[in-house]
Scaffold this motif. Structure first.
Motif, mmCIF file in Angstrom:
data_model
loop_
_atom_site.group_PDB
_atom_site.id
_atom_site.type_symbol
_atom_site.label_atom_id
_atom_site.label_comp_id
_atom_site.label_asym_id
_atom_site.label_seq_id
_atom_site.Cartn_x
_atom_site.Cartn_y
_atom_site.Cartn_z
ATOM 1 N N LEU A 90 0.830 -1.203 0.000
ATOM 2 C CA LEU A 90 0.000 0.000 0.000
ATOM 3 C C LEU A 90 0.866 1.255 0.000
ATOM 4 O O LEU A 90 0.582 2.215 -0.723
ATOM 5 N N ASP A 91 1.926 1.256 0.784
ATOM 6 C CA ASP A 91 2.848 2.400 0.806
ATOM 7 C C ASP A 91 3.419 2.660 -0.586
ATOM 8 O O ASP A 91 3.494 3.813 -1.033
ATOM 9 N N LEU A 92 3.818 1.604 -1.273
ATOM 10 C CA LEU A 92 4.366 1.750 -2.630
ATOM 11 C C LEU A 92 3.308 2.267 -3.603
ATOM 12 O O LEU A 92 3.601 3.109 -4.451
ATOM 13 N N ALA A 93 2.083 1.784 -3.468
ATOM 14 C CA ALA A 93 0.996 2.233 -4.351
ATOM 15 C C ALA A 93 0.687 3.709 -4.118
ATOM 16 O O ALA A 93 0.473 4.469 -5.072
ATOM 17 N N VAL A 94 0.670 4.139 -2.869
ATOM 18 C CA VAL A 94 0.399 5.544 -2.551
ATOM 19 C C VAL A 94 1.529 6.422 -3.069
ATOM 20 O O VAL A 94 1.280 7.481 -3.675
ATOM 21 N N ALA A 95 2.759 6.005 -2.856
ATOM 22 C CA ALA A 95 3.902 6.781 -3.356
ATOM 23 C C ALA A 95 3.839 6.904 -4.879
ATOM 24 O O ALA A 95 4.095 7.984 -5.432
ATOM 25 N N ALA A 96 3.483 5.836 -5.554
ATOM 26 C CA ALA A 96 3.350 5.888 -7.015
ATOM 27 C C ALA A 96 2.239 6.844 -7.429
ATOM 28 O O ALA A 96 2.372 7.589 -8.407
ATOM 29 N N ALA A 97 1.139 6.857 -6.666
ATOM 30 C CA ALA A 97 0.040 7.770 -6.970
ATOM 31 C C ALA A 97 0.464 9.228 -6.823
ATOM 32 O O ALA A 97 -0.014 10.094 -7.557
ATOM 33 N N TYR A 98 1.367 9.498 -5.895
ATOM 34 C CA TYR A 98 1.892 10.847 -5.730
ATOM 35 C C TYR A 98 2.983 11.160 -6.744
ATOM 36 O O TYR A 98 3.467 12.287 -6.811
ATOM 37 N N GLY A 99 3.415 10.176 -7.505
ATOM 38 C CA GLY A 99 4.466 10.388 -8.491
ATOM 39 C C GLY A 99 5.859 10.362 -7.896
ATOM 40 O O GLY A 99 6.801 10.887 -8.485
ATOM 41 N N TRP A 100 6.011 9.749 -6.748
ATOM 42 C CA TRP A 100 7.305 9.678 -6.071
ATOM 43 C C TRP A 100 8.064 8.446 -6.546
ATOM 44 O O TRP A 100 8.073 7.412 -5.900
ATOM 45 N N ASP A 101 8.721 8.578 -7.662
ATOM 46 C CA ASP A 101 9.454 7.452 -8.245
ATOM 47 C C ASP A 101 10.654 7.033 -7.409
ATOM 48 O O ASP A 101 11.154 5.923 -7.537
ATOM 49 N N ASP A 102 11.140 7.931 -6.565
ATOM 50 C CA ASP A 102 12.310 7.629 -5.747
ATOM 51 C C ASP A 102 11.962 7.106 -4.359
ATOM 52 O O ASP A 102 12.823 6.921 -3.522
ATOM 53 N N TYR A 103 10.676 6.845 -4.102
ATOM 54 C CA TYR A 103 10.257 6.351 -2.780
ATOM 55 C C TYR A 103 10.706 4.908 -2.576
ATOM 56 O O TYR A 103 10.690 4.094 -3.488
ATOM 57 N N GLY A 104 11.104 4.603 -1.358
ATOM 58 C CA GLY A 104 11.445 3.239 -0.969
ATOM 59 C C GLY A 104 11.150 3.065 0.507
ATOM 60 O O GLY A 104 10.919 4.038 1.230
ATOM 61 N N PRO A 105 11.152 1.833 0.980
ATOM 62 C CA PRO A 105 10.856 1.581 2.392
ATOM 63 C C PRO A 105 11.797 2.320 3.352
ATOM 64 O O PRO A 105 11.438 2.594 4.484
ATOM 65 N N GLU A 106 12.976 2.672 2.858
ATOM 66 C CA GLU A 106 13.938 3.360 3.712
ATOM 67 C C GLU A 106 13.739 4.879 3.729
ATOM 68 O O GLU A 106 14.429 5.582 4.466
ATOM 69 N N THR A 107 12.776 5.392 2.941
ATOM 70 C CA THR A 107 12.518 6.829 2.929
ATOM 71 C C THR A 107 12.100 7.278 4.327
ATOM 72 O O THR A 107 11.174 6.715 4.915
ATOM 73 N N ALA A 108 12.792 8.276 4.817
ATOM 74 C CA ALA A 108 12.538 8.754 6.182
ATOM 75 C C ALA A 108 11.147 9.369 6.305
ATOM 76 O O ALA A 108 10.650 10.018 5.378
ATOM 77 N N GLU A 109 10.533 9.163 7.456
ATOM 78 C CA GLU A 109 9.208 9.722 7.714
ATOM 79 C C GLU A 109 9.225 11.248 7.579
ATOM 80 O O GLU A 109 8.269 11.843 7.082
ATOM 81 N N GLU A 110 10.311 11.875 8.019
ATOM 82 C CA GLU A 110 10.430 13.331 7.914
ATOM 83 C C GLU A 110 10.372 13.779 6.453
ATOM 84 O O GLU A 110 9.780 14.812 6.131
ATOM 85 N N GLU A 111 10.997 13.009 5.559
ATOM 86 C CA GLU A 111 10.977 13.333 4.129
ATOM 87 C C GLU A 111 9.569 13.186 3.568
ATOM 88 O O GLU A 111 9.116 14.012 2.780
ATOM 89 N N ILE A 112 8.884 12.146 3.971
ATOM 90 C CA ILE A 112 7.503 11.931 3.506
ATOM 91 C C ILE A 112 6.622 13.086 3.965
ATOM 92 O O ILE A 112 5.851 13.648 3.178
ATOM 93 N N LEU A 113 6.746 13.464 5.233
ATOM 94 C CA LEU A 113 5.944 14.565 5.767
ATOM 95 C C LEU A 113 6.299 15.890 5.092
ATOM 96 O O LEU A 113 5.413 16.712 4.817
ATOM 97 N N ARG A 114 7.571 16.103 4.786
ATOM 98 C CA ARG A 114 7.989 17.321 4.088
ATOM 99 C C ARG A 114 7.325 17.394 2.713
ATOM 100 O O ARG A 114 6.793 18.434 2.320
ATOM 101 N N ARG A 115 7.328 16.281 1.998
ATOM 102 C CA ARG A 115 6.713 16.245 0.670
ATOM 103 C C ARG A 115 5.208 16.481 0.750
ATOM 104 O O ARG A 115 4.634 17.187 -0.083
ATOM 105 N N LEU A 116 4.564 15.862 1.720
ATOM 106 C CA LEU A 116 3.117 16.037 1.865
ATOM 107 C C LEU A 116 2.769 17.480 2.225
ATOM 108 O O LEU A 116 1.789 18.036 1.717
#
Length: 97
Positions: free
Chosen positions: A62-88
């Motif tokens: 689900l995390d990968l599907a959501v990241a793809a929906a946002y167009g985050w091609d560089d997302y991975g399981p190791e992406t920091a929560e702070e980075e995700i929140l910054r992008r959002l």
């Protein structure tokens, strides 16, 4: 595919991850009327406390599907929560203008 309000109406209900997620939670929580014993203890709280492997895999998918929906091609399981929140936050601020 990047999510847009137009694409959401046509794609959200039929996405494979959405269909699988509904099936997983329905199978876990379904109980028959009058059922007693172990099935009555099948709650979402107990499920998340147990955190079985299949649930962890479902969340990763689900995390990968959501990241793809946002167009985050560089997302991975190791992406920091702070980075995700910054992008959002950035996306939210852009859309609020």
């Amino acid at each position: 595919m990047v999510w847009t309000p137009t694409s959401a109406a046509s794609s959200a209900p039929t996405t494979p991850i959405a269909a699988r997620s509904c099936g997983w939670s329905t199978r876990w929580c379904s109980t028959r009327s009058g059922t007693s014993g172990p099935l009555k203890k099948r709650t979402l709280t107990n499920l998340y406390n147990a955190r079985p492997t299949w649930l962890d895999h479902a969340h990763k998918a689900l995390d990968l599907a959501v990241a793809a929906a946002y167009g985050w091609d560089d997302y991975g399981p190791e992406t920091a929560e702070e980075e995700i929140l910054r992008r959002l936050l950035t996306l939210n601020l852009e859309r609020s203008r």
